[in-house]
Every structure is written in C-alpha cells, then in structure tokens.
Design an enzyme around this catalytic site. Structure first.
Site, PDB file in Angstrom:
ATOM      1  N   CYS A  36      -0.010   1.775  -3.031  1.00 22.67           N
ATOM      2  CA  CYS A  36       0.403   1.905  -4.585  1.00 22.67           C
ATOM      3  C   CYS A  36       1.710   1.600  -5.394  1.00 22.67           C
ATOM      4  O   CYS A  36       2.133   1.947  -6.263  1.00 22.67           O
ATOM      5  CB  CYS A  36       0.757   4.117  -4.584  1.00 22.67           C
ATOM      6  SG  CYS A  36      -0.999   4.981  -3.578  1.00 22.67           S
ATOM      7  N   GLU A  56       5.110   1.123  -4.576  1.00 27.49           N
ATOM      8  CA  GLU A  56       6.156   1.538  -4.298  1.00 27.49           C
ATOM      9  C   GLU A  56       7.669   1.623  -3.078  1.00 27.49           C
ATOM     10  O   GLU A  56       7.806   1.007  -2.917  1.00 27.49           O
ATOM     11  CB  GLU A  56       6.624   3.223  -4.624  1.00 27.49           C
ATOM     12  CG  GLU A  56       6.013   3.436  -2.962  1.00 27.49           C
ATOM     13  CD  GLU A  56       4.890   3.469  -2.883  1.00 27.49           C
ATOM     14  OE1 GLU A  56       3.842   3.030  -3.799  1.00 27.49           O
ATOM     15  OE2 GLU A  56       4.278   4.584  -2.088  1.00 27.49           O
ATOM     16  N   ASN A 105       2.498  -1.916  -0.663  1.00 23.57           N
ATOM     17  CA  ASN A 105       1.772  -1.588   0.105  1.00 23.57           C
ATOM     18  C   ASN A 105       0.505  -1.175  -1.359  1.00 23.57           C
ATOM     19  O   ASN A 105       0.624  -1.555  -2.470  1.00 23.57           O
ATOM     20  CB  ASN A 105       2.595  -0.391   0.250  1.00 23.57           C
ATOM     21  CG  ASN A 105       2.834   0.836  -0.416  1.00 23.57           C
ATOM     22  OD1 ASN A 105       3.087   0.179  -1.973  1.00 23.57           O
ATOM     23  ND2 ASN A 105       3.179   1.953  -0.299  1.00 23.57           N
TER      24      ASN A 105
HETATM   25  O1  CDP Z   1       1.915  12.367  -0.574  1.00 22.32           O
HETATM   26  P1  CDP Z   1       1.366  11.338   0.549  1.00 22.32           P
HETATM   27  O2  CDP Z   1       2.672  11.103   1.753  1.00 22.32           O
HETATM   28  O3  CDP Z   1      -0.021  11.881   1.413  1.00 22.32           O
HETATM   29  O4  CDP Z   1       0.965  10.123   0.212  1.00 22.32           O
HETATM   30  P2  CDP Z   1       1.121   8.832  -1.425  1.00 22.32           P
HETATM   31  O5  CDP Z   1       2.790   9.526  -1.772  1.00 22.32           O
HETATM   32  O6  CDP Z   1       0.698   9.633  -2.300  1.00 22.32           O
HETATM   33  O7  CDP Z   1       1.419   7.949  -0.791  1.00 22.32           O
HETATM   34  C1  CDP Z   1       2.081   7.319  -0.219  1.00 22.32           C
HETATM   35  C2  CDP Z   1       2.010   5.619   0.373  1.00 22.32           C
HETATM   36  O8  CDP Z   1       0.615   5.811   1.547  1.00 22.32           O
HETATM   37  C3  CDP Z   1       0.590   5.125  -0.390  1.00 22.32           C
HETATM   38  O9  CDP Z   1       1.669   3.937  -1.309  1.00 22.32           O
HETATM   39  C4  CDP Z   1      -0.011   4.307   0.706  1.00 22.32           C
HETATM   40  O10 CDP Z   1       0.230   3.296   0.912  1.00 22.32           O
HETATM   41  C5  CDP Z   1      -0.358   5.110   1.722  1.00 22.32           C
HETATM   42  N1  CDP Z   1      -1.457   5.994   1.479  1.00 22.32           N
HETATM   43  C6  CDP Z   1      -2.569   5.873   1.777  1.00 22.32           C
HETATM   44  O11 CDP Z   1      -2.732   4.603   2.696  1.00 22.32           O
HETATM   45  N2  CDP Z   1      -3.678   6.079   1.469  1.00 22.32           N
HETATM   46  C7  CDP Z   1      -3.844   6.854   1.194  1.00 22.32           C
HETATM   47  N3  CDP Z   1      -5.501   7.741   0.395  1.00 22.32           N
HETATM   48  C8  CDP Z   1      -2.836   7.129  -0.438  1.00 22.32           C
HETATM   49  C9  CDP Z   1      -2.195   7.139   0.318  1.00 22.32           C
END
Ligand code: CDP
Length: 563
Positions: A264, A266, A262
């Site tokens: 980021c 992980e 994905n």
């Molecule tokens: O805190 P949050 O649940 O918004 O997300 P995160 O833990 O920062 O990011 C988790 C995953 O959400 C990332 O690896 C992406 O797959 C997705 N993501 C995204 O699609 N677009 C963003 N602007 C941020 C996160």
C-alpha cells in the site's frame, strides 16, 4: 471490551482460531489474551506488561496489524504485514523471489518488489540465445503465483510492483494494468527520479538505461511519459508514483538503497527487510472537545514497546529476512480514526485548523515514539546498524531505525469500528445489500447522535441523505443542522489540494510514509491529475495515489472500511 457487531463478524471470519472443521474456537477476548501473552513473553515483569498490552487492545486504543492479531501465539507465528524482496536479473533469482513471495503470502504478509534490475524485453539472453521477456512478463508470473496462495489461509496476497522511470520498458509498465483484471494482485507505481523531474521542468528528453549493461539505450521526452502516467491514473487510478530519490535522501540508514515499498506504499524498505505495524485509534482520545495528550503519550510509549517486542518474538519466514530486519529493527506506529477525532473536536477535515491539528498530533506522536525508542535503547541496546544511521550523527540512541508509518488500516479499523487511517469519511450513510436480499442501513454514528438530538424526523432525513450519495453537501439541510455541514465532510466534498495538504501534514512527522488516497471527482481532467502530481512534489510527499471517482468498475479502495 467493546467490539461492535461488524467487528465480531470480521473477527469470526478471519481472526479467531478455528478447529479442523472450521468452527470458531476462540472468543475475541481470548484472541487479545493470546496476542498480549505472546508479545509480553520477552518481558521480565511479564504480568505487568501482559496486563498493559491486553488493556490497550481491549479498550480499542491500539491494534497491531492483521498478521500479529491472527498469528501471535499460533503455529505460523509470522507477525509482520510488510516485506520487500529483491528481484535479480536471472531465472534463478526471479524464481527464487517467486518462491519467497509464496512463503510470505502463506504467512499473511504482503510483498513489494522493484522490477528495475531486470533486463528489458527483447534483449538477447547469452545462455540460451533467446530473448528476454522483460519485467512486465515476469510480473505476471508473480501475479499467478499470488492468485494460488491465500495469505495465511484467510486472504489473497497483496503486492506492489515498482519500475524506475528510466527503465527501457517503462511505457509497457505504465499500461500493464490497463485492461481491468490484468495483474490484479498488484498495485503498481512508477519510481520517479530527481533527474526525471529536472528534465520534465526543462521540457527535455531523458535517458533510458538498460540495467543489465548500465548503458543508455534510448531517450524519451519526460513530458510524454508524465502525460502517459497521468492519463492512465486518470483512467483507472494506476500507476501511482513513488519519489524514490526523495525516499532515499530521507532514509535513516546511510550507504544502502531503497528500491521499493510494501503493497500500500506506506512502508519503504530495503531488500529483504520486513516491518510490523500498529495503529492508535484516535477516536478514543477526545474528551469534552479536547485531545487527551497524557493518555496519548502513554499509549505511544506502550505501543513502541509492543512493536519492538514483536521483532524479537516474530517467526521470520526466511533467514535473509530475519537478518535484514534485525539490523534496523524498523517499526511502524500509525493512527486510525482521525476523521472521528476531528468531528469530536468540531473541526472540518478540509480546513486550516484540521491541518494544524494533524501537524501537532503527528509531531507529538513521532517525538514521543522517538523518546520511547531511545528509552528502550538505554535498556536493550541500539539497533545494530545504528553506527550507519542519522541518529549516530545526532548522538541519539535509538532502538529502532524508524518508529512511525501511517497504514491504511483497512481491516483493523473495522475491528476498532473507527474511520480508516487518516482518511476523511467516504460516505455518511448508505444501504448495504446483505445476502438474503435485505437492505441494511449504515449511518455514521456520530452523525446519528447529532441527528437524534436535533428534533428532526431522522428516518426521512436519512433516506434523503442516502439518495444524495451519503453527503450532506448539496442537501437541503434543516436550519437546526446547518452547523453540521462543515464538520461532517466526505472525501468527495473537498478538492485534491485538501487531500494532499493533509497527507503532507502527516508526512512531515512520519519516519516512513503515509497511505492515503487522493480522491478526485469523476469530472476531473488529466491536467488536474498532473497538477496534483506537481502539488504533491511541492508539498514533499514520498508517494502519491490518486483515484478518480467511478473510474474503475470494481472500486477496490472504496470499501465499507472507508466509511
Ligand atoms: O488493517 P490491516 O492491518 O489488515 O492492514 P492495512 O493497514 O490495510 O495494510 C497494511 C499493510 O498490510 C499493507 O500495506 C500490506 O503490506 C499488508 N496487506 C496485505 O498484505 N494484504 C492485504 N490484503 C492487506 C494488507
């Protein structure tokens, strides 16, 4: 409920329901009720689970990923953050993937791709007698499409682009984001193979393979490519690395191949798989200087049940995604607020004790999450691909092929008002410019508490701290505060080995992967970057992102959420 002022600002701008005029028509409490209700709908004892799910979110002990908070019980209904789409080597397949990407972004998900199946730039295309444009050129098409589609109407989509190190266009790929602003909706990573690492160790050349013909079309010196990757990462933090053979060796399902992660990094996933994430806020699990293990255990079990329910109530954007996701039922339970927990335990992040706590903690969370998934399997059945999984060999029933993932928690950590993911504090204090020109002061709350009880002039000290870049290190700290120096460390106070040691400690007990930035000082050399690469391989990481301080004009990762 205990949302901070910052959290409420974030919730209002992106999470709470709005009417046609853009006015907020939901309170934070109603948001949590909406989510708990939607996720508990599959339960026979709805009232009990509704209450449990509501309570562990309202106490900020657990939050699901952003799409679940935004979309649960709302018309979009798409609850997952992570998707991987395959990109085939034909115009039809490429543009089908562009379309699917737009659909996923529209619902709030992020997408990862491997572009390794595309024939290299310059190869003749039979049907038109033209020449192929190559992976990088097509990445720009995905990038443009992303630019125009706001995720779930609230944020721009995020992508991960991956190319195998043995693809003939690897050099172009390594440099493709060199110019700031190019392909800016992508993170990029090179998929490093075992063969490449072997050739690197022996200082040999390796074959570049045309994925279309499967034939070698040239050779490159492994050390030269390694040098290019490290130099670019030194310049601007990209590309990252993913150790793709290692990821596949450790994958829980046999006979299938993972090509990408994905955005980021992980969450490695199979083509068309999706995964929903959720994170436990560790800052809520220390009492009187000790970890509250029983409470943590119960929270892990509730979280696994919650995330497993998400799979069944999710509204999948594309049928293939529904089919692939339901086969393995992967979930990604992670953590946030780890730096806060360490401070409450009075332990330094960059210490052996810090590493020991990380290992013990994640070992506990992973094994409890496996027990929880196994319990669910007894009642609800194993995930359909269980026969092809490592769990069959071990004779362990499992409801989910994976249970743990450590996400960045970029936004949900702001909502929970805790340190993001497993990162150390980025800064302890800073001035934040707000719109009307006023300056707001941000101070780490735990530090502020300690300062206020130390008898010093807090205001003066904070000004000095801010002038020192928000770090205690290098500051003339009064005698009464000297013991804080060690525990209130920031990411720049430790060298890259401390960052990698911590990532490795968590990775050892994580089914999927770990999001972490390996921060380096501005003075680090390209050789330091290469040393970090080798160290990360030795420590068993699945991937690596390094960032040298100040190397990008716009520091995307250096947000207030890293505080
Ligand atoms: O805190 P949050 O649940 O918004 O997300 P995160 O833990 O920062 O990011 C988790 C995953 O959400 C990332 O690896 C992406 O797959 C997705 N993501 C995204 O699609 N677009 C963003 N602007 C941020 C996160």
């Amino acid at each position: 409920m205990s949302f901070s002022e910052n959290a409420i600002t974030v919730l209002k701008s992106r999470y709470l329901k709005k009417n046609g005029l853009g006015e907020v028509i939901e309170t934070p409490d109603e948001m949590l009720q909406r989510v708990a209700k939607h996720i508990a709908q599959t339960e026979k004892d709805f009232d009990y689970w509704y209450e449990k799910f509501y309570e562990f979110m309202a106490s900020l002990k657990f939050l699901p990923n952003t799409p679940t908070l935004v979309n649960a019980g709302n018309p979009l209904g798409q609850l997952s953050a992570c998707f991987v789409l395959p990109v085939g080597d034909s115009m039809e397949e490429i543009f089908e993937a562009v379309k699917q990407t737009a659909i996923i972004h529209k619902t709030g998900g992020g997408t990862g791709f491997s572009f390794s199946r595309l024939r290299p730039k310059g190869e003749v295309v039979q049907s038109t007698k033209g020449v192929a444009s190559g992976p990088v050129s097509f990445m720009k098409v995905f990038d443009c499409a992303t630019e125009s589609v706001k995720q779930g109407g609230v944020r721009r989509g995020a992508n991960m682009g991956i190319l195998r190190v043995d693809h003939p266009d690897i050099m172009e790929f390594i440099h493709c984001k060199e110019k700031e602003g190019e392909i800016s909706n992508f993170n990029i990573s090179v998929a490093i193979t075992d063969d490449f690492l072997e050739k690197l160790a022996n200082d040999e050349e390796y074959d570049l393979i045309n994925p279309h013909t499967k034939k070698s079309v040239g050779k490159l010196k492994a050390s030269l490519v390694w040098d290019e990757v490290a130099t670019n990462a030194w310049k601007n933090g990209e590309p990252g690395l993913v150790f793709i053979d290692r990821i596949n060796r450790l994958h829980q399902i046999k006979g299938v191949e993972i090509e990408a992660t994905n955005p980021c990094g992980e969450q490695p996933l199979l083509p068309y798989e999706s995964c929903n994430l959720g994170s436990i806020n560790l800052s809520k699990f220390v009492k009187d200087g000790a970890v509250e293990w029983e409470d943590l255990k119960e929270t892990v079990h509730t979280a696994v049940r919650f995330l497993d329910n998400v799979i069944d109530v999710n509204n999948y954007p594309i049928d293939q995604i529904k089919n692939e996701t339901l086969k393995n039922r992967k979930i990604g339970l992670g953590i946030m607020g780890f730096a806060d927990m360490l401070v409450d335990l009075n332990v330094a992040y960059n210490s052996q004790e810090g590493i020991n706590i990380a290992s013990k903690l994640m070992d506990f969370i992973q094994s409890q999450s496996h027990i929880a998934s196994s319990d669910l399997a007894q009642k609800r059945g194993c995930f359909p691909a269980w026969e092809e999984s490592i769990y069959k060999d071990q004779n362990i029933l499992m409801r989910n092929a994976t249970t743990t993932t450590i996400a960045p928690t970029g936004t949900i950590s702001m909502i929970a008002d805790c340190a993001s993911g497993i990162e150390p504090y980025f800064t302890l204090a800073y001035h934040k410019q707000v719109l009307d020109g006023k300056k707001l002061k941000y101070v780490n709350e735990r530090l502020l508490d300690r300062l206020q009880s130390s008898g010093i002039n807090v205001e003066d000290f904070l000004e000095e701290l801010i002038a020192n870049g928000g770090r205690l290190k290098g500051l003339n700290v009064p005698k009464s505060l000297e013991d804080l120096n060690e525990v209130f460390v920031t990411s720049m106070d430790m060298d890259y080995t401390a960052h990698i040691d911590m990532q490795a400690a968590f990775q050892a007990y994580t089914d999927n992967a770990v999001s972490k930035t390996i921060n380096m000082p501005n003075s680090a050399s390209v050789d330091d970057v290469k040393q970090a690469y080798l160290y990360s391989i030795k420590k068993g990481l699945k991937g690596l992102t390094i960032y040298r301080d100040g190397s990008r004009n716009v520091q995307v990762l250096v947000s207030a959420s890293n505080k």
